[in-house]
Design a protein around this motif. Structure first.
Motif, PDB file in Angstrom:
ATOM      1  N   LEU A   1       0.818  -1.205   0.000  1.00 48.47           N
ATOM      2  CA  LEU A   1       0.000   0.000   0.000  1.00 48.47           C
ATOM      3  C   LEU A   1       0.857   1.262   0.000  1.00 48.47           C
ATOM      4  CD1 LEU A   1      -2.815  -1.018   2.489  1.00 48.47           C
ATOM      5  CD2 LEU A   1      -2.920  -0.950  -0.005  1.00 48.47           C
ATOM      6  N   GLN A   2       1.978   1.248   0.686  1.00 46.28           N
ATOM      7  CA  GLN A   2       2.862   2.404   0.702  1.00 46.28           C
ATOM      8  C   GLN A   2       3.559   2.586  -0.635  1.00 46.28           C
ATOM      9  OE1 GLN A   2       5.366   1.559   4.028  1.00 46.28           O
ATOM     10  NE2 GLN A   2       3.871   2.279   5.522  1.00 46.28           N
ATOM     11  N   ARG A   3       3.822   1.499  -1.326  1.00 47.67           N
ATOM     12  CA  ARG A   3       4.545   1.551  -2.593  1.00 47.67           C
ATOM     13  C   ARG A   3       3.679   2.113  -3.705  1.00 47.67           C
ATOM     14  NH1 ARG A   3       6.330  -4.102  -3.777  1.00 47.67           N
ATOM     15  NH2 ARG A   3       4.163  -4.352  -4.252  1.00 47.67           N
ATOM     16  N   GLU A   4       2.393   1.873  -3.655  1.00 51.46           N
ATOM     17  CA  GLU A   4       1.494   2.315  -4.720  1.00 51.46           C
ATOM     18  C   GLU A   4       1.269   3.821  -4.647  1.00 51.46           C
ATOM     19  OE1 GLU A   4       0.426   0.382  -7.131  1.00 51.46           O
ATOM     20  OE2 GLU A   4       1.384  -1.350  -6.255  1.00 51.46           O
ATOM     21  N   SER A   5       0.994   4.417  -5.797  1.00 50.53           N
ATOM     22  CA  SER A   5       0.820   5.861  -5.849  1.00 50.53           C
ATOM     23  C   SER A   5      -0.528   6.317  -5.280  1.00 50.53           C
ATOM     24  CB  SER A   5       0.950   6.347  -7.293  1.00 50.53           C
ATOM     25  OG  SER A   5      -0.022   5.722  -8.097  1.00 50.53           O
ATOM     26  N   ALA A   6      -1.576   5.539  -5.484  1.00 55.24           N
ATOM     27  CA  ALA A   6      -2.896   5.925  -5.005  1.00 55.24           C
ATOM     28  C   ALA A   6      -3.161   5.291  -3.643  1.00 55.24           C
ATOM     29  CB  ALA A   6      -3.965   5.469  -6.003  1.00 55.24           C
ATOM     30  N   PRO A   7      -3.325   6.106  -2.607  1.00 54.79           N
ATOM     31  CA  PRO A   7      -3.582   5.542  -1.286  1.00 54.79           C
ATOM     32  C   PRO A   7      -4.983   4.927  -1.215  1.00 54.79           C
ATOM     33  CG  PRO A   7      -3.773   7.919  -1.223  1.00 54.79           C
ATOM     34  CD  PRO A   7      -3.300   7.547  -2.609  1.00 54.79           C
ATOM     35  N   VAL A   8      -5.121   3.991  -0.330  1.00 50.47           N
ATOM     36  CA  VAL A   8      -6.420   3.347  -0.146  1.00 50.47           C
ATOM     37  C   VAL A   8      -7.160   4.130   0.920  1.00 50.47           C
ATOM     38  CG1 VAL A   8      -7.582   1.251   0.554  1.00 50.47           C
ATOM     39  CG2 VAL A   8      -5.500   1.106  -0.778  1.00 50.47           C
ATOM     40  N   SER A   9      -8.183   4.863   0.520  1.00 49.51           N
ATOM     41  CA  SER A   9      -8.944   5.661   1.469  1.00 49.51           C
ATOM     42  C   SER A   9     -10.367   5.150   1.616  1.00 49.51           C
ATOM     43  CB  SER A   9      -8.956   7.123   1.040  1.00 49.51           C
ATOM     44  OG  SER A   9      -9.532   7.242  -0.244  1.00 49.51           O
ATOM     45  N   ASP A  10     -10.739   4.152   0.845  1.00 50.93           N
ATOM     46  CA  ASP A  10     -12.071   3.570   0.888  1.00 50.93           C
ATOM     47  C   ASP A  10     -12.038   2.328   1.788  1.00 50.93           C
ATOM     48  OD1 ASP A  10     -14.550   2.505   0.410  1.00 50.93           O
ATOM     49  OD2 ASP A  10     -14.183   2.059  -1.692  1.00 50.93           O
ATOM     50  N   PRO A  11     -12.739   2.339   2.910  1.00 51.86           N
ATOM     51  CA  PRO A  11     -12.668   1.205   3.833  1.00 51.86           C
ATOM     52  C   PRO A  11     -13.186  -0.103   3.228  1.00 51.86           C
ATOM     53  CG  PRO A  11     -14.066   2.956   4.731  1.00 51.86           C
ATOM     54  CD  PRO A  11     -13.557   3.421   3.412  1.00 51.86           C
ATOM     55  N   THR A  12     -14.188  -0.039   2.372  1.00 47.87           N
ATOM     56  CA  THR A  12     -14.708  -1.256   1.744  1.00 47.87           C
ATOM     57  C   THR A  12     -13.658  -1.873   0.833  1.00 47.87           C
ATOM     58  OG1 THR A  12     -16.924  -0.284   1.794  1.00 47.87           O
ATOM     59  CG2 THR A  12     -16.622  -2.224   0.423  1.00 47.87           C
ATOM     60  N   PHE A  13     -13.033  -1.043   0.027  1.00 45.99           N
ATOM     61  CA  PHE A  13     -11.981  -1.533  -0.850  1.00 45.99           C
ATOM     62  C   PHE A  13     -10.778  -2.008  -0.050  1.00 45.99           C
ATOM     63  CE2 PHE A  13      -8.059  -0.893  -3.227  1.00 45.99           C
ATOM     64  CZ  PHE A  13      -8.269  -1.789  -4.254  1.00 45.99           C
ATOM     65  N   ALA A  14     -10.435  -1.291   1.019  1.00 44.68           N
ATOM     66  CA  ALA A  14      -9.302  -1.682   1.858  1.00 44.68           C
ATOM     67  C   ALA A  14      -9.529  -3.065   2.451  1.00 44.68           C
ATOM     68  CB  ALA A  14      -9.077  -0.659   2.957  1.00 44.68           C
ATOM     69  N   THR A  15     -10.738  -3.342   2.887  1.00 41.27           N
ATOM     70  CA  THR A  15     -11.061  -4.666   3.421  1.00 41.27           C
ATOM     71  C   THR A  15     -10.922  -5.724   2.334  1.00 41.27           C
ATOM     72  OG1 THR A  15     -12.598  -3.682   5.002  1.00 41.27           O
ATOM     73  CG2 THR A  15     -12.852  -6.035   4.551  1.00 41.27           C
ATOM     74  N   TYR A  16     -11.456  -5.421   1.159  1.00 42.20           N
ATOM     75  CA  TYR A  16     -11.367  -6.358   0.030  1.00 42.20           C
ATOM     76  C   TYR A  16      -9.910  -6.632  -0.336  1.00 42.20           C
ATOM     77  CZ  TYR A  16     -11.079  -7.536  -4.940  1.00 42.20           C
ATOM     78  OH  TYR A  16     -10.748  -8.104  -6.147  1.00 42.20           O
ATOM     79  N   TYR A  17      -9.123  -5.577  -0.474  1.00 38.12           N
ATOM     80  CA  TYR A  17      -7.747  -5.752  -0.919  1.00 38.12           C
ATOM     81  C   TYR A  17      -6.898  -6.436   0.146  1.00 38.12           C
ATOM     82  CZ  TYR A  17      -3.465  -4.847  -3.490  1.00 38.12           C
ATOM     83  OH  TYR A  17      -2.298  -4.999  -4.181  1.00 38.12           O
ATOM     84  N   SER A  18      -7.113  -6.106   1.401  1.00 36.88           N
ATOM     85  CA  SER A  18      -6.336  -6.750   2.460  1.00 36.88           C
ATOM     86  C   SER A  18      -6.654  -8.234   2.548  1.00 36.88           C
ATOM     87  CB  SER A  18      -6.559  -6.074   3.807  1.00 36.88           C
ATOM     88  OG  SER A  18      -7.902  -6.190   4.214  1.00 36.88           O
ATOM     89  N   SER A  19      -7.922  -8.614   2.356  1.00 37.69           N
ATOM     90  CA  SER A  19      -8.245 -10.045   2.363  1.00 37.69           C
ATOM     91  C   SER A  19      -7.659 -10.729   1.132  1.00 37.69           C
ATOM     92  CB  SER A  19      -9.744 -10.270   2.454  1.00 37.69           C
ATOM     93  OG  SER A  19     -10.390  -9.845   1.286  1.00 37.69           O
ATOM     94  N   LEU A  20      -7.634 -10.040   0.020  1.00 40.78           N
ATOM     95  CA  LEU A  20      -7.033 -10.589  -1.192  1.00 40.78           C
ATOM     96  C   LEU A  20      -5.540 -10.834  -0.992  1.00 40.78           C
ATOM     97  CD1 LEU A  20      -7.535 -11.236  -4.238  1.00 40.78           C
ATOM     98  CD2 LEU A  20      -6.890  -8.882  -4.701  1.00 40.78           C
ATOM     99  N   VAL A  21      -4.853  -9.870  -0.430  1.00 38.51           N
ATOM    100  CA  VAL A  21      -3.416  -9.998  -0.200  1.00 38.51           C
ATOM    101  C   VAL A  21      -3.124 -11.107   0.805  1.00 38.51           C
ATOM    102  CG1 VAL A  21      -1.407  -8.813   0.790  1.00 38.51           C
ATOM    103  CG2 VAL A  21      -2.852  -7.648  -0.860  1.00 38.51           C
ATOM    104  N   SER A  22      -3.951 -11.215   1.823  1.00 41.34           N
ATOM    105  CA  SER A  22      -3.686 -12.222   2.855  1.00 41.34           C
ATOM    106  C   SER A  22      -3.973 -13.639   2.373  1.00 41.34           C
ATOM    107  CB  SER A  22      -4.495 -11.917   4.118  1.00 41.34           C
ATOM    108  OG  SER A  22      -5.874 -12.072   3.873  1.00 41.34           O
ATOM    109  N   GLN A  23      -4.832 -13.801   1.374  1.00 41.96           N
ATOM    110  CA  GLN A  23      -5.187 -15.138   0.899  1.00 41.96           C
ATOM    111  C   GLN A  23      -4.343 -15.605  -0.280  1.00 41.96           C
ATOM    112  OE1 GLN A  23      -9.382 -15.218   0.162  1.00 41.96           O
ATOM    113  NE2 GLN A  23      -9.887 -14.679   2.259  1.00 41.96           N
ATOM    114  N   VAL A  24      -3.769 -14.681  -1.021  1.00 41.78           N
ATOM    115  CA  VAL A  24      -2.996 -15.029  -2.211  1.00 41.78           C
ATOM    116  C   VAL A  24      -1.516 -14.999  -1.856  1.00 41.78           C
ATOM    117  CG1 VAL A  24      -2.417 -14.329  -4.556  1.00 41.78           C
ATOM    118  CG2 VAL A  24      -4.754 -14.094  -3.739  1.00 41.78           C
TER     119      VAL A  24
END
Length: 61
Positions: free
Chosen positions: A11-34
């Motif tokens: 998340l720090q490396r990417e240019s666009a910060p994650v400010s949407d909590p719904t998307f943040a939940t989705y992406y964090s679960s994606l990262v943790s499972q893959v």
């Protein structure tokens, strides 16, 4: 703990910060499972948009 550290680095490396909590939940679960081959934030945002529309309609209805 390593998964959380990895997520924070991505998340720090990417240019666009994650400010949407719904998307943040989705992406964090994606990262943790893959293990490898995690999509970039931009790819994940693009893939998440149809899901967001369904979620929004469900909460409105």
């Amino acid at each position: 703990m390593r998964t959380l550290e990895r997520l924070l680095r991505i998340l720090q490396r990417e240019s666009a910060p994650v400010s949407d909590p719904t998307f943040a939940t989705y992406y964090s679960s994606l990262v943790s499972q893959v293990g490898s081959g995690v999509p970039t934030i931009e790819e994940a945002r693009r893939d998440f948009e149809p899901v967001r529309r369904v979620i929004d309609r469900a909460f409105i209805a």
